[in-house]
Scaffold this motif. Structure first.
Motif, mmCIF file in Angstrom:
data_model
loop_
_atom_site.group_PDB
_atom_site.id
_atom_site.type_symbol
_atom_site.label_atom_id
_atom_site.label_comp_id
_atom_site.label_asym_id
_atom_site.label_seq_id
_atom_site.Cartn_x
_atom_site.Cartn_y
_atom_site.Cartn_z
ATOM 1 N N PHE A 23 -21.720 56.186 2.055
ATOM 2 C CA PHE A 23 -22.804 56.657 1.199
ATOM 3 C C PHE A 23 -22.339 56.851 -0.243
ATOM 4 O O PHE A 23 -22.368 57.959 -0.770
ATOM 5 C CB PHE A 23 -23.409 57.955 1.767
ATOM 6 C CG PHE A 23 -24.150 57.720 3.047
ATOM 7 C CD1 PHE A 23 -25.481 57.355 3.031
ATOM 8 C CD2 PHE A 23 -23.499 57.823 4.263
ATOM 9 C CE1 PHE A 23 -26.161 57.117 4.215
ATOM 10 C CE2 PHE A 23 -24.172 57.572 5.455
ATOM 11 C CZ PHE A 23 -25.497 57.219 5.427
ATOM 12 N N ASN A 41 -30.985 53.950 4.232
ATOM 13 C CA ASN A 41 -31.694 53.938 5.514
ATOM 14 C C ASN A 41 -30.935 53.096 6.534
ATOM 15 O O ASN A 41 -30.820 53.468 7.700
ATOM 16 C CB ASN A 41 -33.107 53.372 5.333
ATOM 17 C CG ASN A 41 -34.063 54.443 4.824
ATOM 18 O OD1 ASN A 41 -33.807 55.625 4.959
ATOM 19 N ND2 ASN A 41 -35.151 54.014 4.224
ATOM 20 N N LEU A 99 -27.866 55.007 7.598
ATOM 21 C CA LEU A 99 -28.253 56.118 8.485
ATOM 22 C C LEU A 99 -28.515 55.582 9.887
ATOM 23 O O LEU A 99 -28.086 56.166 10.882
ATOM 24 C CB LEU A 99 -29.515 56.812 7.973
ATOM 25 C CG LEU A 99 -29.363 57.823 6.845
ATOM 26 C CD1 LEU A 99 -30.728 58.395 6.475
ATOM 27 C CD2 LEU A 99 -28.426 58.948 7.250
ATOM 28 N N MET A 116 -37.919 50.966 8.181
ATOM 29 C CA MET A 116 -38.269 51.982 9.174
ATOM 30 C C MET A 116 -39.763 52.210 9.078
ATOM 31 O O MET A 116 -40.216 52.666 8.050
ATOM 32 C CB MET A 116 -37.534 53.282 8.889
ATOM 33 C CG MET A 116 -36.069 53.186 9.174
ATOM 34 S SD MET A 116 -35.383 54.837 9.137
ATOM 35 C CE MET A 116 -33.667 54.481 9.382
ATOM 36 N N PRO A 117 -40.552 51.949 10.085
ATOM 37 C CA PRO A 117 -40.154 51.310 11.332
ATOM 38 C C PRO A 117 -39.878 49.825 11.130
ATOM 39 O O PRO A 117 -40.174 49.278 10.087
ATOM 40 C CB PRO A 117 -41.372 51.525 12.234
ATOM 41 C CG PRO A 117 -42.507 51.793 11.327
ATOM 42 C CD PRO A 117 -41.966 52.303 10.039
ATOM 43 N N ARG A 177 -35.288 61.345 4.999
ATOM 44 C CA ARG A 177 -34.182 60.373 5.038
ATOM 45 C C ARG A 177 -33.451 60.326 3.707
ATOM 46 O O ARG A 177 -32.228 60.210 3.670
ATOM 47 C CB ARG A 177 -34.709 58.992 5.426
ATOM 48 C CG ARG A 177 -35.094 58.873 6.881
ATOM 49 C CD ARG A 177 -35.209 57.419 7.296
ATOM 50 N NE ARG A 177 -36.220 56.712 6.546
ATOM 51 C CZ ARG A 177 -37.513 56.649 6.885
ATOM 52 N NH1 ARG A 177 -37.928 57.257 7.968
ATOM 53 N NH2 ARG A 177 -38.364 55.975 6.149
ATOM 54 N N LEU A 178 -34.208 60.428 2.612
ATOM 55 C CA LEU A 178 -33.559 60.445 1.296
ATOM 56 C C LEU A 178 -32.659 61.674 1.178
ATOM 57 O O LEU A 178 -31.546 61.597 0.661
ATOM 58 C CB LEU A 178 -34.623 60.431 0.191
ATOM 59 C CG LEU A 178 -34.099 60.349 -1.247
ATOM 60 C CD1 LEU A 178 -33.190 59.133 -1.432
ATOM 61 C CD2 LEU A 178 -35.254 60.268 -2.233
ATOM 62 N N ILE A 227 -31.131 63.271 3.663
ATOM 63 C CA ILE A 227 -29.946 63.138 4.517
ATOM 64 C C ILE A 227 -28.933 62.195 3.863
ATOM 65 O O ILE A 227 -27.734 62.478 3.800
ATOM 66 C CB ILE A 227 -30.343 62.647 5.925
ATOM 67 C CG1 ILE A 227 -31.196 63.711 6.620
ATOM 68 C CG2 ILE A 227 -29.113 62.346 6.764
ATOM 69 C CD1 ILE A 227 -31.839 63.249 7.926
ATOM 70 N N ALA A 228 -29.430 61.064 3.347
ATOM 71 C CA ALA A 228 -28.524 60.111 2.708
ATOM 72 C C ALA A 228 -27.891 60.729 1.461
ATOM 73 O O ALA A 228 -26.695 60.556 1.217
ATOM 74 C CB ALA A 228 -29.282 58.840 2.353
ATOM 75 N N MET A 251 -38.312 60.128 12.759
ATOM 76 C CA MET A 251 -37.136 59.752 11.964
ATOM 77 C C MET A 251 -37.344 58.394 11.307
ATOM 78 O O MET A 251 -36.845 58.143 10.220
ATOM 79 C CB MET A 251 -35.906 59.712 12.888
ATOM 80 C CG MET A 251 -34.599 59.514 12.166
ATOM 81 S SD MET A 251 -34.164 60.967 11.184
ATOM 82 C CE MET A 251 -32.685 60.409 10.394
ATOM 83 N N LYS A 252 -38.069 57.511 11.985
ATOM 84 C CA LYS A 252 -38.239 56.160 11.461
ATOM 85 C C LYS A 252 -39.575 55.962 10.746
ATOM 86 O O LYS A 252 -39.864 54.865 10.283
ATOM 87 C CB LYS A 252 -38.121 55.157 12.605
ATOM 88 C CG LYS A 252 -36.717 55.075 13.156
ATOM 89 C CD LYS A 252 -36.620 54.127 14.312
ATOM 90 C CE LYS A 252 -35.164 54.013 14.761
ATOM 91 N NZ LYS A 252 -35.042 53.257 15.996
ATOM 92 N N SER A 253 -40.371 57.009 10.686
ATOM 93 C CA SER A 253 -41.707 56.864 10.128
ATOM 94 C C SER A 253 -41.673 56.527 8.640
ATOM 95 O O SER A 253 -40.793 56.968 7.910
ATOM 96 C CB SER A 253 -42.467 58.176 10.329
ATOM 97 O OG SER A 253 -43.615 58.193 9.520
ATOM 98 N N ASP A 254 -42.653 55.726 8.193
ATOM 99 C CA ASP A 254 -42.734 55.457 6.746
ATOM 100 C C ASP A 254 -43.786 56.338 6.066
ATOM 101 O O ASP A 254 -44.268 56.004 4.991
ATOM 102 C CB ASP A 254 -42.969 53.970 6.475
ATOM 103 C CG ASP A 254 -44.159 53.417 7.241
ATOM 104 O OD1 ASP A 254 -44.865 54.218 7.884
ATOM 105 O OD2 ASP A 254 -44.382 52.205 7.191
#
Lengths: 511, 449
Positions: free
Chosen positions: A140, A150, A153, A486-487, B171-172, B174-175, B418-421
């Protein structure tokens, strides 16, 4: 005499132990020194290149980001192609060294299929993920994009088996490939044949004979072959070489007449669909569940180059999802006014066999054709008959081929076996044949399931897997491992390059 | 002969010492495997400090200078010596003015040239080289972008919770948390229960097996209605929504994130994981503005038959209260200070300190809101690294999973969320009319995740 005395004194004298220990230590140092020198020398780029004489390896490495980068750091052969020291380095070095020495002594470098080494599954055999991670320990970096984040991750959280490997996505990081794209291809399918006159209507069919279908609104036409109704033995007998349990038991199946595409759906055909229906986003695409909609919404722009840079035209279209193939059939039915769909597994095998009952639709023994086994590796497999009829591992150069290059089967169809594996409409079950009793008429496979049947093997397959009865199935999760979205995409597989489909047209489409 | 005996002696000595070495190592291994107690460090618990340690001066900038932002800034400077607030950023000038007055009243003026207004004000503040720490306290919608910008500018961060409003933001976060870790930037996230000594001591008891295996939990934040703003003349759509941010899902995430995330975070902490899926419901009964619910009731499924019932409500004159409860095979706890046996008798109680009159207090001495800033400064000044961003993003995403389950009526899995947009809010952030439709979600109707 003096020397002899000295030696005796050394062996028997009161300081004997000290002498021997010193001597031993020296010897150790020398051996370790030589070993280290040998290790270093045989791990240098120039030493690697001295055997790997094919120019592709060195040139493409020099053009790639592991040599050609703004930092000026050059990453050497063994830093990727061997594991880190202390993590199986010596063992891997001995293993690869032995293979290389064997190849150098007994093989003709010009006859080795270097192209196939670039394929992901082959590259995994000599590219070590531990070595990637050893240098790229920070997944990262602050400059990493949102898509990259993404993807990383997903990589670190992956639970599926096999877990994604660095080179699933970064296959061309070590060796440059001008055909590899790492972006959304928004120009994909832009029509190059705009000047040609487009068909305004589909072909009218009044009799059950071969015809050439025209796709209205495009310049594309393709051949449909009339397959007469018939009864055949589906599956392979227990004594067929390389037979797998899911191919049995052999049972009698009656298939009604239908038309089938002479060749696998080509890029020309698929792009006509893509241009007519392409959508910008997933939510639009999801409307297609209703079969009675007025318009069909099609694929989003693909990621990278779905044709792998091999060319489009009449080469079979690849990497579309099973769902996308189905949507194609719905769309084709709509624009032509006929009933197009994917073949059932029974229709597929019936059409492939063309009334033959042998392992292939021509004479030949799978045992002689296969490339498996140590003797075949040395002397090469028999290619009589198969070479002119099937595009498979031995003659494909690891790519799809234009259908012009192969002979037809007894029904007049091309590439039923080989070139690309083809989707069927059936759900896959290893026990699908076990429930058959008596004569089965137009079976449609299990009522429920998760993955679908694929048939015919591909350009990657060994001869044993392009037998008429050989079965396989889609692997949705594994084929989407590196999709950075994602998805994940419902239109394109990110990790399967040898799958496509062929259409059938129902006989009652006659008007 | 003499030589031989010497040699033998030496050999004996070597042998004995090697054996002794193995003995010590072995005994160590035995000892460590016998002791069931696990210490703070291996439990990932923060130090309990009386004040931040001395060290080089740390200058902080505050992004989002409303009530909580100003409060967080005051908590920061109260945490120890040589801590300053030197810059402010907000979208509203009046908020900046109020905050500056507040600091002037403490004799800690903030220079006008260090105060920035507008949607890009945070960028200007974070670009200041003299700033070491950024306090992010805007409505949570903006947090992921602000955090990323702070990390790009190599600033340590204090982030208010919740840290995002949708899965794209999670997600942003976490990254970016991982990017911050790679750069050695410390991050604290405003989940103050994790810095509260009574919670920490209770957690240690539970982690050491005081109630056996955990079997179920409940978490609740039921309170009176909260603030809202009615639209004033001259406010455009965007200004109105941001001034009334607590009532719009794209800015606030709904109160299951805004407040209840504290309780959800405690359950995730004690369970040692996030739930696998959620089913829930909720509704709107009395709200006057915005598009959010008044109440939620969610079943979070942690797998293996372990569930947590999450409730949150913002309605007056109801059976209100906040807290957590966890049941185990050998007892139960309120997570904050007491552990009961299965028969209801008290097994353990946290000992609160005594006040100057010798009476036992009912809270800890140092406010956890200050304690968490002490921890941040401690981490920066001593090098004992801390980064809470990822775990708070996971707790926020847990709340988003619960919210989505209630809004849609569907079962929502962790994998799906977790994977949702899902990406809430307008495409462009600027003052003026906003083309958005605000319909209160009706369960059972698409779109889902």
């Amino acid at each position: 005499m003096k020397i002899k005395n000295f030696v005796l004194r050394v062996i028997n004298g009161s300081k004997a132990r000290i002498w021997i220990m010193t001597f031993g230590a020296l010897l150790c140092l020398i051996v370790v020194g030589i070993f280290n020198t040998v290790l270093t020398t045989t791990s240098s780029d120039s030493y690697c290149m001295s055997c790997h004489v094919h120019p592709w390896a060195e040139q493409s490495w020099k053009l790639g980001p592991h040599h050609n980068n703004r930092t000026g750091v050059s990453v050497h052969c063994v830093e990727c192609h061997l594991p880190p020291k202390g993590e199986g380095y010596l063992f891997a070095k001995a293993k690869h060294g032995a293979i290389d020495v064997y190849g150098y002594l007994f093989k003709d470098s010009t006859k080795i299929n270097w192209e196939s080494k670039k394929l992901l599954e082959n590259a995994k055999g000599f590219t070590y993920e531990k070595s990637c991670i050893k240098c790229h320990s920070n997944l990262f970096p602050v400059t990493l994009s949102v898509n990259g984040s993404n993807a990383h991750l997903a990589y670190i959280n992956a639970t599926e088996d096999p877990k994604p490997n660095c080179i699933n996505c970064h296959l061309n990081a070590g060796h440059f490939d001008k055909n590899a794209k790492h972006e959304h291809d928004t120009n994909f399918g832009v029509d190059a044949a705009l000047s040609q006159e487009k068909f305004t209507s589909s072909t009218k069919v009044s009799k059950f004979v071969n015809f050439r279908e025209k796709i209205p609104g495009s310049t594309v036409a393709f051949d449909m072959v009339a397959i007469p109704e018939g009864t055949f033995n589906m599956g392979s007998p227990a004594d067929e070489p390389f037979r797998k349990p899911d191919e049995g038991p052999v049972h009698k199946v009656k298939v009604s007449k239908f038309w089938m595409g002479k060749i696998e759906v080509s890029w020309n055909e698929y792009l006509a669909f893509f241009q007519a229906t392409a959508s910008q986003g997933r939510t639009e695409g999801q409307i297609i569940v209703n079969k009675n909609v007025d318009a069909v919404t099609g694929p989003t722009p693909p990621w990278g180059a779905p044709d792998q840079g091999w060319g489009k035209g009449t080469r079979p279209a690849i990497t579309m999802s099973w769902r996308a193939a189905n949507t194609y059939c719905m769309w084709l039915s709509k624009v032509t006014g006929k009933k197009y769909r994917l073949p059932t597994e029974a229709e597929w095998e019936y059409a492939c066999r063309g009334n033959t009952t042998t392992p292939y639709f021509f004479d030949g023994d799978p045992k002689k054709f296969t490339s498996k086994g140590i003797f075949k590796k040395i002397f090469g497999p028999d290619t009589t008959n198969i070479n002119s009829r099937i595009i498979y591992m031995v003659n494909s150069s690891s790519k799809t081929q234009d259908p012009g290059s192969v002979k037809e089967n007894p029904f007049g169809l091309k590439n039923m076996a080989g070139n690309i594996a083809e989707f069927c409409s059936d759900f896959y079950s290893p026990d699908a044949y076990k429930t058959a009793t008596g004569l089965v008429v137009d079976p449609k496979g299990p009522e429920t399931g998760t993955e679908h049947v694929i048939r015919g093997g591909s350009f990657k397959s060994d001869a044993k897997d392009v037998r008429s009865a050989a079965r396989d199935f889609t692997k949705t999760q594994a084929w989407l491992v590196t999709d950075p979205q994602m998805p994940k995409s419902i239109w394109w597989y990110s990790d399967c390059i040898d799958n496509g489909f062929r259409v059938v047209c129902e006989a009652d489409s006659i008007k | 002969m003499e030589n031989d005996s010497k040699n033998i002696n030496r050999r004996k000595f070597l042998g004995a010492s090697v054996l002794a070495g193995i003995g010590v190592a072995g005994a160590g291994a035995v000892l460590s495997s016998c002791s069931k107690k696990v210490d703070n460090r291996t439990l990932g618990l923060p130090p309990i400090l009386k004040g931040a340690p001395k060290g080089r001066k740390l200058r902080a900038g505050l992004v989002g200078v409303g009530n909580r932002g100003t409060g967080a800034a005051i908590n920061f400077i109260s945490a120890g010596p040589d801590l300053e607030i030197i810059a402010l950023a907000d979208v509203f000038q009046d908020k900046i003015d109020n905050c500056r007055k507040r600091f002037e009243s403490f004799n800690l003026p903030i220079p006008a040239e260090n105060c920035f207004v507008g949607f890009d004000a945070y960028k200007k503040l974070m670009a200041m080289p003299e700033i070491d720490v950024v306090i992010c306290a805007t409505p949570p919608h903006f947090r992921p972008e602000h955090f990323l910008e702070a990390v790009k500018n190599k600033k340590h961060c204090f982030l208010e919770k919740p840290v995002c409003v949708d899965p794209v933001g999670a997600r942003l976060m976490i990254a970016t948390a991982k990017k911050a870790e790679a750069l050695g930037l410390c991050v604290i996230t405003g989940t103050q229960r994790r810095h509260q000594e009574d919670y920490i001591e209770t957690y240690k008891q539970i982690a050491n097996g005081a109630i056996g295996k955990l079997t179920s939990a409940k978490a609740f934040w039921n309170q009176e209605h909260v603030w809202f703003r009615t639209r004033e003349e001259g406010w455009n759509d965007m200004e109105y929504m941001i001034r009334n941010w607590n009532n719009f899902c794209w800015l606030c995430g709904d109160h299951i994130l805004d407040t209840h995330v504290h309780n959800i975070d405690v359950i995730n902490w004690f369970m040692g994981k996030h739930p696998e899926k959620a089913i829930g419901y909720g509704g709107r009964a009395r709200r006057v503005t915005g598009d959010q619910y008044d109440f939620f009731s969610v079943d979070f499924d942690y797998g293996n038959g372990v569930s947590s019932h999450s409730m949150c409500r913002e309605l007056d004159s109801c059976a209100n209260g906040t807290g957590e409860m966890i049941n185990g095979t050998e007892g139960y706890t309120n997570c904050i200070n007491t552990i009961w046996n299965l028969d209801g008798s008290v097994k353990w109680k946290f000992e609160y300190p005594k006040d100057e009159n010798g009476n036992t207090m009912n809270t800890i001495k140092i406010s956890p809101y200050v304690q968490e800033h002490m921890h941040l400064v401690h981490a920066i000044r001593t090098g004992n690294y801390v980064n809470e961003a990822e775990r708070t993003a996971i707790s926020t995403l847990t709340a988003i999973m619960g919210r989505t389950a209630a809004y849609t009526g569907q079962m929502i899995t962790w994998d799906a969320i977790m994977k949702s947009d899902m990406d809430l809010g307008p495409k462009k952030l600027e003052f003026g009319p906003v083309d958005m439709v605000f319909e209160t979600p009706v369960p059972g109707t698409p779109p889902h995740v």
